[in-house]
Design a protein around this motif. Structure first.
Motif, mmCIF file in Angstrom:
data_model
loop_
_atom_site.group_PDB
_atom_site.id
_atom_site.type_symbol
_atom_site.label_atom_id
_atom_site.label_comp_id
_atom_site.label_asym_id
_atom_site.label_seq_id
_atom_site.Cartn_x
_atom_site.Cartn_y
_atom_site.Cartn_z
ATOM 1 N N PRO A 32 0.656 -1.472 0.138
ATOM 2 C CA PRO A 32 -0.065 -0.038 0.015
ATOM 3 C C PRO A 32 1.324 0.994 -0.339
ATOM 4 O O PRO A 32 1.975 1.198 0.008
ATOM 5 C CB PRO A 32 -0.820 -0.006 1.170
ATOM 6 C CG PRO A 32 -0.239 -1.013 2.018
ATOM 7 C CD PRO A 32 0.902 -1.923 1.002
ATOM 8 N N ALA A 33 -0.173 2.315 0.155
ATOM 9 C CA ALA A 33 1.323 4.131 -0.440
ATOM 10 C C ALA A 33 1.938 4.517 0.848
ATOM 11 O O ALA A 33 3.084 4.504 1.064
ATOM 12 C CB ALA A 33 -0.061 4.859 -0.072
ATOM 13 N N GLY A 34 1.186 3.118 2.056
ATOM 14 C CA GLY A 34 1.915 3.075 3.816
ATOM 15 C C GLY A 34 2.081 1.988 4.061
ATOM 16 O O GLY A 34 2.225 1.006 3.910
ATOM 17 N N ALA A 35 1.920 1.894 5.266
ATOM 18 C CA ALA A 35 2.698 1.340 6.350
ATOM 19 C C ALA A 35 0.842 0.291 6.390
ATOM 20 O O ALA A 35 0.276 0.484 6.217
ATOM 21 C CB ALA A 35 2.699 1.379 7.780
ATOM 22 N N SER A 36 1.010 -0.054 6.838
ATOM 23 C CA SER A 36 -0.367 -1.696 7.258
ATOM 24 C C SER A 36 -0.199 -2.516 8.463
ATOM 25 O O SER A 36 1.558 -2.261 9.065
ATOM 26 C CB SER A 36 0.030 -2.820 5.646
ATOM 27 O OG SER A 36 0.700 -3.043 6.120
ATOM 28 N N TRP A 37 -1.354 -2.944 8.920
ATOM 29 C CA TRP A 37 -1.059 -3.429 9.676
ATOM 30 C C TRP A 37 -0.318 -4.470 10.395
ATOM 31 O O TRP A 37 0.111 -5.410 10.920
ATOM 32 C CB TRP A 37 -3.107 -3.961 10.759
ATOM 33 C CG TRP A 37 -3.139 -4.452 11.611
ATOM 34 C CD1 TRP A 37 -2.664 -4.411 12.707
ATOM 35 C CD2 TRP A 37 -2.710 -6.576 11.763
ATOM 36 N NE1 TRP A 37 -2.763 -4.883 13.781
ATOM 37 C CE2 TRP A 37 -2.941 -6.612 12.827
ATOM 38 C CE3 TRP A 37 -2.537 -7.681 10.851
ATOM 39 C CZ2 TRP A 37 -3.031 -7.716 13.998
ATOM 40 C CZ3 TRP A 37 -2.602 -8.923 11.313
ATOM 41 C CH2 TRP A 37 -2.965 -8.786 12.702
ATOM 42 N N LEU A 38 0.146 -5.303 8.816
ATOM 43 C CA LEU A 38 1.072 -6.439 9.286
ATOM 44 C C LEU A 38 2.318 -6.116 9.280
ATOM 45 O O LEU A 38 2.801 -6.448 10.271
ATOM 46 C CB LEU A 38 0.382 -7.140 7.577
ATOM 47 C CG LEU A 38 1.365 -8.333 7.652
ATOM 48 C CD1 LEU A 38 0.977 -9.308 7.847
ATOM 49 C CD2 LEU A 38 1.185 -9.223 6.094
ATOM 50 N N ASP A 39 2.655 -4.899 8.764
ATOM 51 C CA ASP A 39 4.249 -4.664 9.377
ATOM 52 C C ASP A 39 4.447 -4.699 10.112
ATOM 53 O O ASP A 39 5.564 -4.655 11.097
ATOM 54 C CB ASP A 39 4.387 -3.204 7.844
ATOM 55 C CG ASP A 39 4.647 -3.086 7.005
ATOM 56 O OD1 ASP A 39 4.707 -4.145 6.161
ATOM 57 O OD2 ASP A 39 3.865 -2.035 6.101
ATOM 58 N N LEU A 40 2.870 -3.102 11.153
ATOM 59 C CA LEU A 40 3.644 -3.553 12.491
ATOM 60 C C LEU A 40 3.617 -5.011 13.162
ATOM 61 O O LEU A 40 3.729 -4.966 13.991
ATOM 62 C CB LEU A 40 1.657 -2.271 12.791
ATOM 63 C CG LEU A 40 1.605 -2.290 14.296
ATOM 64 C CD1 LEU A 40 3.121 -1.312 15.133
ATOM 65 C CD2 LEU A 40 -0.008 -1.688 15.072
ATOM 66 N N VAL A 93 -1.929 -4.463 21.581
ATOM 67 C CA VAL A 93 -1.881 -3.093 21.092
ATOM 68 C C VAL A 93 -1.858 -3.133 19.590
ATOM 69 O O VAL A 93 -2.436 -2.397 18.177
ATOM 70 C CB VAL A 93 -1.218 -2.310 21.212
ATOM 71 C CG1 VAL A 93 -0.527 -0.762 21.035
ATOM 72 C CG2 VAL A 93 -1.021 -1.664 22.324
ATOM 73 N N SER A 94 -1.515 -4.204 18.324
ATOM 74 C CA SER A 94 -1.801 -4.260 17.406
ATOM 75 C C SER A 94 -2.918 -4.862 16.630
ATOM 76 O O SER A 94 -3.028 -3.965 16.046
ATOM 77 C CB SER A 94 -0.209 -5.185 17.010
ATOM 78 O OG SER A 94 1.050 -5.263 17.305
ATOM 79 N N ALA A 95 -3.467 -5.169 17.343
ATOM 80 C CA ALA A 95 -4.860 -6.278 17.116
ATOM 81 C C ALA A 95 -5.712 -4.725 17.463
ATOM 82 O O ALA A 95 -7.003 -4.597 15.843
ATOM 83 C CB ALA A 95 -5.234 -7.150 18.088
ATOM 84 N N VAL A 96 -5.364 -4.268 18.240
ATOM 85 C CA VAL A 96 -6.501 -2.439 18.090
ATOM 86 C C VAL A 96 -5.651 -1.898 16.686
ATOM 87 O O VAL A 96 -7.517 -0.520 16.041
ATOM 88 C CB VAL A 96 -5.813 -1.874 19.685
ATOM 89 C CG1 VAL A 96 -7.030 -0.235 19.426
ATOM 90 C CG2 VAL A 96 -7.003 -2.941 20.446
ATOM 91 N N ALA A 97 -4.673 -1.959 16.275
ATOM 92 C CA ALA A 97 -4.630 -0.956 15.476
ATOM 93 C C ALA A 97 -4.388 -1.169 13.943
ATOM 94 O O ALA A 97 -5.233 -0.782 13.254
ATOM 95 C CB ALA A 97 -2.733 -1.172 14.961
#
Length: 151
Positions: A32-40, A93-97
């Motif tokens: 994607p254009a920015g970061a994704s949840w998978l990256d986090l 926290v990652s799941a909430v994100a």
């Protein structure tokens, strides 16, 4: 006999495996254009594994460099529960994100990283203080016994 090196080796194998999985995911998932949840999530898990590796080496140092197996056993037991709590909180926290649709992922990542590293280094500092207090008490005990014997 106390041995922590199998956990260190397992942590290294886990780290290398995660690097392989992350490389495979990067090749398959469209960027994607920015970061994704998978990256986090991947970054969080990598941080957890690296910090666990460092803490396992720290336990090894307590047992064999400081020659304090009692403290190493105590730290070992404390880390079973403490590290599990840190891992659960950071994964939550990652799941909430993941529900933010990409908004604030950088901030969530920063919260995870700060939480992991601050908790790790504060715990290591606290453990170092416990060891130094134990050494000071052991050094003071013969002097107190000699003073009591002289009186």
């Amino acid at each position: 006999q106390f041995s922590v090196m199998p956990r260190v080796a397992t942590s290294l194998i886990c780290f290398l495996s995660l690097m392989g999985v992350q490389t495979g995911q990067t090749a398959v998932v469209p960027q994607p254009a920015g970061a994704s949840w998978l990256d986090l999530f991947n970054g969080t898990i990598m941080q957890l594994v690296i910090a666990a590796l460092i803490l396992n080496v720290f336990i090894h140092a307590i047992a064999f460099n400081w020659k304090d197996e009692d403290l190493a056993q105590t730290v070992n037991i404390e880390m079973r529960y403490g590290w599990a709590m840190v891992a659960v909180v950071t994964v939550v926290v990652s799941a909430v994100a993941s529900y933010t649709r990409g908004v604030g992922l950088r901030e969530f990542s920063l919260v995870n990283q700060v939480g992991i590293w601050v908790s790790s280094f504060v715990y290591m500092y606290w453990t170092t203080r416990r060891h130094s207090e134990k050494v000071q008490k052991a050094a003071a005990a013969p002097a107190a016994a000699a003073a009591a014997a002289a009186a």
